[in-house]
Design an enzyme around this catalytic site. Structure first.
Site, PDB file in Angstrom:
ATOM      1  N   ASP A   1      -4.151   6.918   1.908  1.00  0.00           N
ATOM      2  CA  ASP A   1      -4.686   5.626   1.501  1.00  0.00           C
ATOM      3  C   ASP A   1      -6.155   5.625   1.894  1.00  0.00           C
ATOM      4  O   ASP A   1      -6.532   6.164   2.939  1.00  0.00           O
ATOM      5  CB  ASP A   1      -3.940   4.501   2.229  1.00  0.00           C
TER       6      ASP A   1
ATOM      7  N   HIS B   1       0.815  -1.222   0.000  1.00  0.00           N
ATOM      8  CA  HIS B   1       0.000   0.000   0.000  1.00  0.00           C
ATOM      9  C   HIS B   1       0.847   1.270   0.000  1.00  0.00           C
ATOM     10  O   HIS B   1       0.652   2.163  -0.827  1.00  0.00           O
ATOM     11  CB  HIS B   1      -0.933   0.008   1.213  1.00  0.00           C
TER      12      HIS B   1
END
Length: 464
Positions: free
Chosen positions: A121, A21
């Site tokens: 994110d 990520h």
């Protein structure tokens, strides 16, 4: 266009510092930072993540600055081996962003610039609240696909429709009420929607993300519109702005040089080994940074590879070779290479690779599509099951191993189907079609290119 950029723009970047990520978000930030050199990007992550992502070899632009935040691991803590344990510890420490407020203020003081935009994110749902408090745009980045956004956005609808009790045993039920999906097996919903520990910090985070995303100024997605058109059409009707921006490493932005040729390290000699193999003959095997099959499955996969005679390149971290059948490495030495790490994108792009045996993480699936390589999926957790459903049932570019776990016979059947069976022509034609769509999306004035330019305008503070 650069003359219209706010010269004192300061962007706070809040990654999810696990798996791929953080690296994926940093790759996107690097593209934006190169196109907007007068904008400061403050990147808040754990010390371990920063050490990996900001090594000198990575050549991160000078206007991207790392700031360390606690990882939540108590001193002397002994991990149990659960894949998401360190994730839950971090999420518990972060809470709803309280611990980050001080770090954000410190970056403002150090740079002399007030934060004018918050990128995060998508998992870091509380970033929307922080942005709202500061009166600035919030731009979450979904490192997974649009399909995952759909699953988490409609979690309440799914739970209300299907029910929360006596759900075990209904994994094979097919439902047709989720917008964007013609149908979906319940057991292939991401972890935390119906199955798994719904009270864990990870599951709660995903549920809150689904509820928070509608307040986003724009949602950037690690995909391209042509991959999931029905899902994208529905999401565009639910959110303020949806921006599919991948594969963004191939897109040129204004005021920045074209992306440089991809540099990579091949310290274990994967590419020369592939050079000596027949076209589309090799099985590349890799399970990402968090997923590792249990010992019995490693042994079964090894037995299938040996019995089928398939040449293979296996990226296997932590050296669990003790689980191989006795004599396996010696008997297969003429047609295998086993390494602790491989340059995955470059390996998949090599003409000798005929199939990718994978955990079906989103980045891995997307990289396989971009390279035109069919997949064999063995999903583990998170969005892996959903991605495997798409690979086999929607995109029809691969298969899931029989029963969802590696057995000798089931894996041999999957290898035969993808590499030598008549059906392999159909799979290869389908994945080649999606490869062409991905390449088209990053062309001049095409969907991902336009979307990345729009993202730059929002994040870097163009005077629109």
């Amino acid at each position: 266009m650069t003359k219209n950029i706010s010269r004192d723009r300061h962007v706070a970047v809040l990654p999810f510092p696990f798996s791929s990520h953080a690296g994926r978000l940093l790759t996107l930030v690097r593209r934006l930072a190169a196109a907007a050199p007068n904008v400061t990007f403050s990147f808040y992550s754990t010390p371990k993540s920063i050490e990996s992502l900001f090594s000198p070899a990575e050549r991160v632009p000078g206007n991207v600055r790392p700031y360390a935040v606690p990882d939540g691991v108590p001193e002397g803590h002994v991990f149990s081996g659960e894949p998401v344990e360190h994730v839950n510890l971090y999420l518990t420490a972060v809470g709803e962003g309280e611990s980050l407020r001080g770090v954000l203020k410190a970056a403002e003081a150090e740079t002399g610039r007030r934060i004018g935009c918050v990128m995060s994110d998508a998992f870091m749902w509380f970033a929307g609240d922080l942005a709202e408090e500061m009166g600035v745009p919030w731009v979450p980045f979904m490192a997974g696909g649009a399909n995952s956004i759909t699953a988490h956005f409609y979690t309440d609808l799914i739970r209300e429709t299907v029910g929360m009790h006596d759900i075990v045993g209904r994994e094979n039920d097919i439902v047709k009420f989720i917008p964007g999906f013609s149908e979906l097996r319940l057991g292939d919903l991401p972890t935390g929607v119906l199955f798994g520990n719904l009270e864990s910090p990870f599951a709660i985070m995903l549920h809150k993300m689904g509820r928070a995303l509608p307040k986003a100024t724009a949602i950037a997605i690690n995909s391209f519109e042509e991959l999931d058109p029905d899902i994208i059409q529905d999401l565009k009707s639910k959110f303020k702005m949806i921006l599919n921006v991948s594969p963004f490493s191939a897109i040129s932005l204004p005021s920045s040089p074209p992306p440089p040729p991809t540099s990579y390290t091949d310290e274990y000699g994967c590419m020369p080994w592939l050079d000596n193999r027949k076209a589309a003959s090799v099985a590349y095997i890799g399970f990402g940074t968090l997923a590792t099959p249990p010992p019995v499955e490693i042994a079964a996969l090894a037995e299938a590879l040996e019995a089928s005679g398939t040449p293979f390149l296996w990226s296997l971290k932590d050296n669990p070779k003790e689980f191989f059948p006795e004599g396996f490495i010696k008997r297969t030495s003429e047609r295998q290479k086993i390494v602790p790490w491989a340059p995955q994108e470059q390996v998949l792009a090599h003409g000798s690779v005929g199939v990718f045996v994978t955990h079906c993480g989103w980045n891995s699936a997307l990289e396989s599509i971009a390279a035109g390589v069919p997949l064999i999926g063995r999903p583990f957790f998170g969005d892996h099951q959903l991605n495997a459903w798409l690979v086999e049932n929607v995109w029809k570019i691969g298969v899931r191993v029989e029963g969802g776990v590696f057995t000798k016979s089931g894996t041999m059947s999957a290898l035969e189907l993808v590499l030598t069976h008549e059906k392999q022509k159909e799979l290869r034609a389908r994945v080649e079609m999606f490869k062409k769509l991905a390449l088209k999306a990053v062309g001049p004035e095409q969907s991902s290119t336009r979307n990345l330019h729009t993202l730059l305008e929002i994040v870097a503070g163009y005077n629109l």
